[in-house]
Design a protein around this motif. Structure first.
Motif, mmCIF file in Angstrom:
data_model
loop_
_atom_site.group_PDB
_atom_site.id
_atom_site.type_symbol
_atom_site.label_atom_id
_atom_site.label_comp_id
_atom_site.label_asym_id
_atom_site.label_seq_id
_atom_site.Cartn_x
_atom_site.Cartn_y
_atom_site.Cartn_z
ATOM 1 N N MET A 148 20.466 25.645 2.732
ATOM 2 C CA MET A 148 20.252 24.327 3.294
ATOM 3 C C MET A 148 21.534 23.505 3.183
ATOM 4 O O MET A 148 22.183 23.515 2.149
ATOM 5 C CB MET A 148 19.159 23.620 2.502
ATOM 6 N N ASP A 149 21.840 22.793 4.234
ATOM 7 C CA ASP A 149 23.043 21.967 4.171
ATOM 8 C C ASP A 149 22.714 20.585 3.583
ATOM 9 O O ASP A 149 21.572 20.244 3.341
ATOM 10 C CB ASP A 149 23.689 21.849 5.545
ATOM 11 N N ASN A 150 23.747 19.800 3.361
ATOM 12 C CA ASN A 150 23.588 18.485 2.723
ATOM 13 C C ASN A 150 22.740 17.531 3.556
ATOM 14 O O ASN A 150 22.032 16.690 3.016
ATOM 15 C CB ASN A 150 24.954 17.868 2.447
ATOM 16 N N TYR A 151 22.814 17.632 4.899
ATOM 17 C CA TYR A 151 22.030 16.753 5.761
ATOM 18 C C TYR A 151 20.533 17.020 5.619
ATOM 19 O O TYR A 151 19.729 16.090 5.609
ATOM 20 C CB TYR A 151 22.449 16.904 7.224
ATOM 21 N N ALA A 152 20.165 18.276 5.513
ATOM 22 C CA ALA A 152 18.748 18.624 5.357
ATOM 23 C C ALA A 152 18.214 18.118 4.026
ATOM 24 O O ALA A 152 17.109 17.562 3.944
ATOM 25 C CB ALA A 152 18.561 20.130 5.478
ATOM 26 N N ILE A 153 18.984 18.291 2.979
ATOM 27 C CA ILE A 153 18.562 17.819 1.656
ATOM 28 C C ILE A 153 18.452 16.296 1.657
ATOM 29 O O ILE A 153 17.479 15.721 1.157
ATOM 30 C CB ILE A 153 19.544 18.306 0.566
ATOM 31 N N GLY A 154 19.432 15.632 2.250
ATOM 32 C CA GLY A 154 19.396 14.169 2.355
ATOM 33 C C GLY A 154 18.195 13.688 3.152
ATOM 34 O O GLY A 154 17.537 12.709 2.797
ATOM 35 N N GLY A 155 17.901 14.389 4.248
ATOM 36 C CA GLY A 155 16.747 14.032 5.072
ATOM 37 C C GLY A 155 15.438 14.191 4.319
ATOM 38 O O GLY A 155 14.533 13.357 4.431
ATOM 39 N N ILE A 156 15.333 15.243 3.545
ATOM 40 C CA ILE A 156 14.117 15.468 2.754
ATOM 41 C C ILE A 156 13.971 14.377 1.697
ATOM 42 O O ILE A 156 12.873 13.835 1.501
ATOM 43 C CB ILE A 156 14.149 16.878 2.111
ATOM 44 N N VAL A 157 15.047 14.029 1.038
ATOM 45 C CA VAL A 157 15.007 12.980 0.007
ATOM 46 C C VAL A 157 14.582 11.650 0.631
ATOM 47 O O VAL A 157 13.727 10.940 0.094
ATOM 48 C CB VAL A 157 16.373 12.854 -0.714
ATOM 49 N N VAL A 158 15.159 11.300 1.773
ATOM 50 C CA VAL A 158 14.798 10.052 2.453
ATOM 51 C C VAL A 158 13.331 10.080 2.877
ATOM 52 O O VAL A 158 12.603 9.097 2.702
ATOM 53 C CB VAL A 158 15.725 9.794 3.658
ATOM 54 N N ALA A 159 12.866 11.191 3.420
ATOM 55 C CA ALA A 159 11.464 11.302 3.845
ATOM 56 C C ALA A 159 10.518 11.142 2.664
ATOM 57 O O ALA A 159 9.482 10.473 2.773
ATOM 58 C CB ALA A 159 11.232 12.641 4.538
ATOM 59 N N VAL A 160 10.865 11.724 1.526
ATOM 60 C CA VAL A 160 10.019 11.597 0.325
ATOM 61 C C VAL A 160 9.992 10.143 -0.154
ATOM 62 O O VAL A 160 8.932 9.603 -0.490
ATOM 63 C CB VAL A 160 10.511 12.550 -0.792
ATOM 64 N N ILE A 161 11.140 9.496 -0.166
ATOM 65 C CA ILE A 161 11.204 8.093 -0.598
ATOM 66 C C ILE A 161 10.385 7.209 0.333
ATOM 67 O O ILE A 161 9.615 6.352 -0.118
ATOM 68 C CB ILE A 161 12.670 7.612 -0.696
ATOM 69 N N VAL A 162 10.523 7.400 1.637
ATOM 70 C CA VAL A 162 9.745 6.617 2.599
ATOM 71 C C VAL A 162 8.251 6.862 2.410
ATOM 72 O O VAL A 162 7.450 5.927 2.429
ATOM 73 C CB VAL A 162 10.193 6.926 4.049
ATOM 74 N N ALA A 163 7.849 8.106 2.208
ATOM 75 C CA ALA A 163 6.433 8.427 1.992
ATOM 76 C C ALA A 163 5.909 7.747 0.735
ATOM 77 O O ALA A 163 4.789 7.217 0.726
ATOM 78 C CB ALA A 163 6.246 9.939 1.913
ATOM 79 N N ILE A 164 6.688 7.718 -0.320
ATOM 80 C CA ILE A 164 6.271 7.056 -1.569
ATOM 81 C C ILE A 164 6.127 5.554 -1.355
ATOM 82 O O ILE A 164 5.152 4.940 -1.791
ATOM 83 C CB ILE A 164 7.272 7.371 -2.712
ATOM 84 N N VAL A 165 7.089 4.949 -0.663
ATOM 85 C CA VAL A 165 7.025 3.506 -0.399
ATOM 86 C C VAL A 165 5.800 3.167 0.447
ATOM 87 O O VAL A 165 5.072 2.213 0.158
ATOM 88 C CB VAL A 165 8.327 3.014 0.275
ATOM 89 N N VAL A 166 5.531 3.936 1.487
ATOM 90 C CA VAL A 166 4.360 3.694 2.333
ATOM 91 C C VAL A 166 3.068 3.858 1.524
ATOM 92 O O VAL A 166 2.149 3.055 1.643
ATOM 93 C CB VAL A 166 4.372 4.619 3.575
ATOM 94 N N ALA A 167 3.000 4.872 0.698
ATOM 95 C CA ALA A 167 1.813 5.088 -0.138
ATOM 96 C C ALA A 167 1.604 3.917 -1.093
ATOM 97 O O ALA A 167 0.471 3.437 -1.262
ATOM 98 C CB ALA A 167 1.937 6.395 -0.913
ATOM 99 N N LEU A 168 2.676 3.424 -1.706
ATOM 100 C CA LEU A 168 2.562 2.269 -2.604
ATOM 101 C C LEU A 168 2.117 1.014 -1.852
ATOM 102 O O LEU A 168 1.326 0.223 -2.368
ATOM 103 C CB LEU A 168 3.890 2.018 -3.322
ATOM 104 N N MET A 169 2.613 0.835 -0.626
ATOM 105 C CA MET A 169 2.190 -0.310 0.185
ATOM 106 C C MET A 169 0.701 -0.229 0.499
ATOM 107 O O MET A 169 -0.012 -1.236 0.415
ATOM 108 C CB MET A 169 3.012 -0.371 1.476
ATOM 109 N N LEU A 170 0.219 0.948 0.861
ATOM 110 C CA LEU A 170 -1.201 1.119 1.156
ATOM 111 C C LEU A 170 -2.074 0.871 -0.068
ATOM 112 O O LEU A 170 -3.097 0.185 0.020
ATOM 113 C CB LEU A 170 -1.473 2.510 1.721
ATOM 114 N N VAL A 171 -1.675 1.407 -1.203
ATOM 115 C CA VAL A 171 -2.431 1.196 -2.444
ATOM 116 C C VAL A 171 -2.446 -0.295 -2.799
ATOM 117 O O VAL A 171 -3.484 -0.849 -3.166
ATOM 118 C CB VAL A 171 -1.827 2.039 -3.596
ATOM 119 N N SER A 172 -1.313 -0.956 -2.654
ATOM 120 C CA SER A 172 -1.215 -2.386 -2.950
ATOM 121 C C SER A 172 -2.104 -3.208 -2.026
ATOM 122 O O SER A 172 -2.806 -4.125 -2.464
ATOM 123 C CB SER A 172 0.240 -2.832 -2.817
#
Length: 185
Positions: free
Chosen positions: A1-25
């Motif tokens: 995996m190249d650096n862009y794929a890893i970066g994209g996965i990290v960003v997607a996970v962070i966005v998913a966590i933020v959205v989940a926290l917003m929904l729970v809140s």
């Protein structure tokens, strides 16, 4: 995996966590505020004094325009209609259950320039302060007679003045129209 794929996965996970926290809140806020509106509509409603299209901007604790509440029927910004009747006010917002406010629940009617996340021209919002009934589902330090402010924006020129006058008349002389309801920028 190249650096862009890893970066994209990290960003997607962070966005998913933020959205989940917003929904729970938001769900926690809806549960917290579920008991706010408890005024049943009368079996035979009074005659309509004024009907006008409005935009519901926000509902907040009284004189705290930056703290959003999410009661049933008033949780989201929505277009709708206000019916000022002889016995109370009916807010019928698109996608929400109608909310009835009896005349004796109205505390004051003022104007405001901003609330939570909406700023408009001076006195461009109508702030309706009303008693929301018991606060059984709220913190122990919340008074039993909870007062909240609902901010509305008239959709037609001239309606804001007519709405404030009709609501002030309905609420009685104690609920003086005018002022800024503590929300001047």
């Amino acid at each position: 995996m190249d650096n862009y794929a890893i970066g994209g996965i990290v960003v997607a996970v962070i966005v998913a966590i933020v959205v989940a926290l917003m929904l729970v809140s938001w769900r926690a806020r809806r549960r917290r505020d579920a008991g706010i509106v408890d005024h049943p509509q009368p079996g035979e409603p009074g005659a309509v004094v004024l009907e006008a299209p409005v935009m519901h901007v926000a509902t907040t604790p009284h004189r705290r325009p930056v703290e959003r509440l999410a009661p049933r029927g008033l949780g989201f910004r929505a277009a709708g209609r206000i019916d000022v009747r002889e016995d109370g006010v009916l807010l019928d917002l698109v996608g929400e259950a109608p909310v009835y406010l009896p005349a004796d629940a109205l505390v004051e009617v003022t104007t405001a320039s901003w609330a939570i996340d909406r700023g408009v021209e001076p006195e461009g919002l109508i702030a309706v302060a009303w008693r929301a009934g018991t606060a059984a589902d709220h913190d122990a330090d919340t008074p039993d007679d909870l007062v909240v402010d609902t901010y509305l924006r008239a959709q037609r020129v001239g309606d804001a003045t007519r709405i404030v006058e009709a609501l002030s008349t309905l609420a009685g002389a104690d609920a003086a129209a005018g002022g800024d309801n503590g929300s001047e920028a």
